[in-house]
Write a protein that holds these residues in place. Structure first.
Motif, short mmCIF file in Angstrom:
data_model
loop_
_atom_site.label_atom_id
_atom_site.label_comp_id
_atom_site.label_asym_id
_atom_site.label_seq_id
_atom_site.Cartn_x
_atom_site.Cartn_y
_atom_site.Cartn_z
N ILE A 44 -61.56 -29.15 45.74
CA ILE A 44 -61.14 -27.85 44.48
C ILE A 44 -61.81 -26.40 45.41
CG2 ILE A 44 -60.26 -26.90 43.19
CD1 ILE A 44 -58.37 -29.24 42.94
N ARG A 45 -62.55 -26.39 45.79
CA ARG A 45 -63.49 -25.71 46.20
C ARG A 45 -63.01 -25.17 47.52
NH1 ARG A 45 -67.87 -27.72 43.39
NH2 ARG A 45 -68.64 -28.35 45.33
N GLN A 46 -63.03 -26.19 48.30
CA GLN A 46 -61.80 -26.01 50.12
C GLN A 46 -60.64 -26.15 50.08
OE1 GLN A 46 -62.23 -30.15 51.93
NE2 GLN A 46 -62.89 -28.79 53.31
N PHE A 47 -60.31 -26.09 49.14
CA PHE A 47 -58.86 -26.04 49.03
C PHE A 47 -58.98 -24.40 48.91
CE2 PHE A 47 -57.06 -30.46 47.62
CZ PHE A 47 -57.21 -30.34 49.14
N ASN A 48 -59.65 -23.73 47.72
CA ASN A 48 -59.46 -22.63 47.74
C ASN A 48 -59.93 -21.71 49.00
OD1 ASN A 48 -58.21 -23.12 44.92
ND2 ASN A 48 -60.96 -22.47 44.40
N ASN A 49 -60.65 -21.95 49.23
CA ASN A 49 -61.68 -21.71 50.53
C ASN A 49 -60.24 -21.43 51.66
OD1 ASN A 49 -63.87 -20.80 49.68
ND2 ASN A 49 -64.50 -22.90 50.16
N LEU A 50 -59.52 -22.81 52.32
CA LEU A 50 -58.58 -22.21 52.58
C LEU A 50 -57.43 -21.79 52.11
CD1 LEU A 50 -58.16 -26.43 54.05
CD2 LEU A 50 -58.88 -24.79 55.57
N ALA A 51 -56.66 -21.48 50.76
CA ALA A 51 -55.64 -20.80 50.88
C ALA A 51 -56.21 -19.64 51.43
CB ALA A 51 -55.39 -21.23 49.67
N ALA A 52 -57.36 -18.65 51.27
CA ALA A 52 -57.03 -17.20 52.25
C ALA A 52 -57.31 -17.34 53.33
CB ALA A 52 -59.00 -17.13 51.36
#
Length: 239
Positions: A44-52
């Motif tokens: 989830i943390r990685q997805f949040n970073n990717l989204a940015a």
């Protein structure tokens, strides 16, 4: 959607809204997994970073898609493709051979003068939708709507055999359009409205397809003697 994904074995689903600066819409990105334990907190943390990181790319691609859709909607398939290839200068164009299509409603001026604007627009939209659908379904391209008239082409790319094939497609499109308008007229009669009368002409010839107009306002269209002949043939039936 979640029920469909679960039926396919998906165990977890995660979606994020992507910030879109200066636009009225919201883009989004989603992930799904069939891992037995679903997504981990690290995922989830990685997805949040990717989204940015992906937000700007997605916004640019979404805007490009909107521009493509708008050009196709307002200019037609061939004209929009020409513009995407960079032919945006006045005078840019090429000679092509095509089957030309000209159609026009009869008695529409009198109708437009006595009916409410909303009824006029609805009638035009109903007529144009049937005609344009038939043209597009048979490989043609609607170039423009002129008042209560429609102009389209069926481009030819190749030898004489392609002329016959393009002419055949145009004839099939005309038959499909006439059948569709006939059905529309049945619906109009049932509703107490007058049936639509129209003229439709086909002509084979060479035209110049390109940017024509003034510096401040260009039109991607076709010109040439064949265009004039198609218009005259259509006018004969209208008269």
């Amino acid at each position: 959607l979640l029920r469909d994904l679960a039926a396919e074995g998906v165990t977890d689903f995660y979606g994020l809204a992507l910030p879109a600066i200066g636009t009225p819409w919201v883009n989004a990105i989603t992930w799904a997994t069939d891992a037995p334990k679903g997504f981990s907190p690290a995922d989830i943390r990685q997805f949040n970073n990717l989204a940015a990181v992906l937000a700007s790319f997605v916004q640019v691609r979404a805007q490009q898609r909107i521009v493509e859709d708008l050009l196709f909607t307002y200019l037609g398939r061939n004209a929009s493709a020409q513009l995407f290839e960079g032919r945006i200068r006045r005078g840019d164009g090429e000679s092509i051979r095509c089957v030309l299509w000209a159609s026009d409603l009869a008695g529409f001026t009198e109708f437009a003068e006595r009916e409410a604007p909303a009824e006029v627009i609805a009638t035009l939209n109903g007529f144009f939708e049937r005609i344009a659908d038939a043209v597009h379904q048979h490989g043609g391209d609607v170039l423009k709507f002129i008042g209560d008239g429609l102009f389209a082409i069926f481009p030819i790319d190749g030898d004489k055999d392609d002329e016959s094939e393009a002419a055949s497609r145009a004839l099939r499109a005309a038959e499909a359009a006439m059948a569709a308008v006939s059905t529309l007229n049945d619906e109009r009669r049932a509703a107490g409205r007058w049936p639509l009368r129209y003229s439709l002409a086909l002509h084979l010839g060479d035209v110049v397809f390109g940017n024509i107009g003034a510096r401040q306002r260009l039109d991607f269209t076709v010109v040439g003697p064949a265009v004039n002949r198609a218009a005259r043939i259509e006018a004969l039936r209208a008269a």
